[in-house]
Design a protein around this motif. Sequence first.
Motif, PDB file in Angstrom:
ATOM      1  N   PRO A  35       2.038  -4.545  -6.483  1.00  0.00           N
ATOM      2  CA  PRO A  35       2.270  -4.645  -5.044  1.00  0.00           C
ATOM      3  C   PRO A  35       2.658  -3.294  -4.447  1.00  0.00           C
ATOM      4  CG  PRO A  35       3.429  -6.387  -6.215  1.00  0.00           C
ATOM      5  CD  PRO A  35       2.892  -5.434  -7.247  1.00  0.00           C
ATOM      6  N   VAL A  36       2.253  -3.057  -3.222  1.00  0.00           N
ATOM      7  CA  VAL A  36       2.521  -1.784  -2.563  1.00  0.00           C
ATOM      8  C   VAL A  36       4.009  -1.489  -2.540  1.00  0.00           C
ATOM      9  CG1 VAL A  36       2.348  -0.561  -0.357  1.00  0.00           C
ATOM     10  CG2 VAL A  36       0.443  -1.943  -1.165  1.00  0.00           C
ATOM     11  N   GLU A  37       4.821  -2.504  -2.371  1.00  0.00           N
ATOM     12  CA  GLU A  37       6.269  -2.301  -2.291  1.00  0.00           C
ATOM     13  C   GLU A  37       6.830  -1.704  -3.582  1.00  0.00           C
ATOM     14  OE1 GLU A  37       5.200  -5.820  -1.993  1.00  0.00           O
ATOM     15  OE2 GLU A  37       4.446  -5.156  -0.068  1.00  0.00           O
TER      16      GLU A  37
END
Length: 53
Positions: A35-37
């Motif tokens: 995930p980008v986070e």
Amino acid sequence: MGSEKRVSQGEQVEAAEREAARRRLLIQAEAERVPVEETTRAVPDRRWRREQR
């Protein structure tokens, strides 16, 4: 009357195998996706070198 194209059993099996392989790849890609986070931001090289001194 004979204009209908018949698909051989071998072609049907190959199409099913390709579809199964495609689904396995999609499942694997989704499982490995980050995930980008959770990604870290890259530090510009100049700033990194300044901090190393």
